[in-house]
Design a protein around this motif. Structure first.
Motif, PDB file in Angstrom:
ATOM      1  N   UNK A 132      13.633 -10.235   4.306  1.00 36.30           N
ATOM      2  CA  UNK A 132      13.576  -8.779   4.310  1.00 36.30           C
ATOM      3  C   UNK A 132      13.472  -8.293   2.878  1.00 36.30           C
ATOM      4  N   UNK A 133      12.931  -7.102   2.742  1.00 31.63           N
ATOM      5  CA  UNK A 133      12.742  -6.507   1.426  1.00 31.63           C
ATOM      6  C   UNK A 133      13.425  -5.160   1.404  1.00 31.63           C
ATOM      7  N   UNK A 134      13.777  -4.693   0.214  1.00 27.90           N
ATOM      8  CA  UNK A 134      14.455  -3.414   0.107  1.00 27.90           C
ATOM      9  C   UNK A 134      13.490  -2.236   0.121  1.00 27.90           C
ATOM     10  N   UNK A 135      12.186  -2.500   0.192  1.00 30.11           N
ATOM     11  CA  UNK A 135      11.182  -1.437   0.240  1.00 30.11           C
ATOM     12  C   UNK A 135      11.265  -0.658   1.540  1.00 30.11           C
ATOM     13  N   UNK A 136      10.597   0.484   1.573  1.00 35.30           N
ATOM     14  CA  UNK A 136      10.714   1.355   2.735  1.00 35.30           C
ATOM     15  C   UNK A 136      10.086   0.749   3.991  1.00 35.30           C
ATOM     16  N   UNK A 137       8.864   0.198   3.868  1.00 31.84           N
ATOM     17  CA  UNK A 137       8.198  -0.349   5.044  1.00 31.84           C
ATOM     18  C   UNK A 137       7.871  -1.820   4.858  1.00 31.84           C
ATOM     19  N   UNK A 141       1.514   0.727   3.688  1.00 32.35           N
ATOM     20  CA  UNK A 141       0.165   1.280   3.726  1.00 32.35           C
ATOM     21  C   UNK A 141      -0.614   1.000   2.450  1.00 32.35           C
ATOM     22  N   UNK A 142       0.054   0.814   1.317  1.00 32.07           N
ATOM     23  CA  UNK A 142      -0.665   0.590   0.074  1.00 32.07           C
ATOM     24  C   UNK A 142      -1.255  -0.813  -0.035  1.00 32.07           C
ATOM     25  N   UNK A 143      -0.867  -1.734   0.833  1.00 35.22           N
ATOM     26  CA  UNK A 143      -1.472  -3.069   0.778  1.00 35.22           C
ATOM     27  C   UNK A 143      -2.251  -3.425   2.044  1.00 35.22           C
ATOM     28  N   UNK A 152      -5.147  -2.133   3.042  1.00 36.17           N
ATOM     29  CA  UNK A 152      -6.590  -2.099   2.838  1.00 36.17           C
ATOM     30  C   UNK A 152      -7.023  -2.838   1.582  1.00 36.17           C
ATOM     31  N   UNK A 153      -6.341  -3.889   1.243  1.00 36.04           N
ATOM     32  CA  UNK A 153      -6.730  -4.667   0.069  1.00 36.04           C
ATOM     33  C   UNK A 153      -8.001  -5.448   0.360  1.00 36.04           C
ATOM     34  N   UNK A 154      -8.861  -5.624  -0.618  1.00 39.40           N
ATOM     35  CA  UNK A 154     -10.043  -6.441  -0.402  1.00 39.40           C
ATOM     36  C   UNK A 154      -9.650  -7.894  -0.204  1.00 39.40           C
ATOM     37  N   UNK A 155     -10.461  -8.625   0.538  1.00 40.42           N
ATOM     38  CA  UNK A 155     -10.140 -10.026   0.813  1.00 40.42           C
ATOM     39  C   UNK A 155     -10.297 -10.883  -0.431  1.00 40.42           C
ATOM     40  N   UNK A 156     -11.160 -10.479  -1.346  1.00 38.94           N
ATOM     41  CA  UNK A 156     -11.405 -11.262  -2.541  1.00 38.94           C
ATOM     42  C   UNK A 156     -11.383 -10.325  -3.740  1.00 38.94           C
ATOM     43  N   UNK A 157     -10.565 -10.639  -4.714  1.00 38.43           N
ATOM     44  CA  UNK A 157     -10.450  -9.811  -5.899  1.00 38.43           C
ATOM     45  C   UNK A 157     -11.098 -10.566  -7.062  1.00 38.43           C
ATOM     46  N   UNK A 158     -12.017  -9.932  -7.752  1.00 42.69           N
ATOM     47  CA  UNK A 158     -12.681 -10.571  -8.867  1.00 42.69           C
ATOM     48  C   UNK A 158     -13.679 -11.615  -8.384  1.00 42.69           C
ATOM     49  N   UNK A 159     -13.980 -12.578  -9.204  1.00 38.89           N
ATOM     50  CA  UNK A 159     -14.913 -13.631  -8.824  1.00 38.89           C
ATOM     51  C   UNK A 159     -16.346 -13.177  -8.913  1.00 38.89           C
ATOM     52  N   UNK A 160     -17.228 -14.002  -8.436  1.00 39.94           N
ATOM     53  CA  UNK A 160     -18.666 -13.727  -8.541  1.00 39.94           C
ATOM     54  C   UNK A 160     -19.187 -13.030  -7.317  1.00 39.94           C
TER      55      UNK A 160
END
Length: 76
Positions: free
Chosen positions: A40-45, A64-66, A68-76
């Motif tokens: 468990x985490x102390x964050x709200x959700x 909600x802030x994580x 819609x993260x892209x599946x791949x960050x950076x790279x080619x």
């Protein structure tokens, strides 16, 4: 002190630390196998539970802030 004595002491400390970590890893593997782990985490959700009863897996919502993260960050 001689250099060999210092190296022997450091090696002894590293062996003791690795033995302690092996013991902790073994007990953690046992808890995971028996499904007694709860995270468990102390964050709200941001709370996650790894409890499994029968064939049910329980997980909670992702913040909600994580979502819609892209599946791949950076790279080619």
């Amino acid at each position: 002190m001689k250099q060999t004595m210092i190296v022997a002491i450091i090696l002894g400390v590293l062996v003791v630390l690795s033995a302690v970590q092996a013991f902790q890893l073994n007990s953690l593997k046992t808890k995971v196998a028996e499904s007694k782990v709860s995270v468990s985490s102390s964050g709200s959700a941001a709370s996650t539970s790894l409890g499994v009863s029968g064939n049910e897996k329980t997980t909670s919502s992702v913040p909600s802030n994580i979502k819609n993260l892209p599946k791949m960050v950076g790279g080619c």
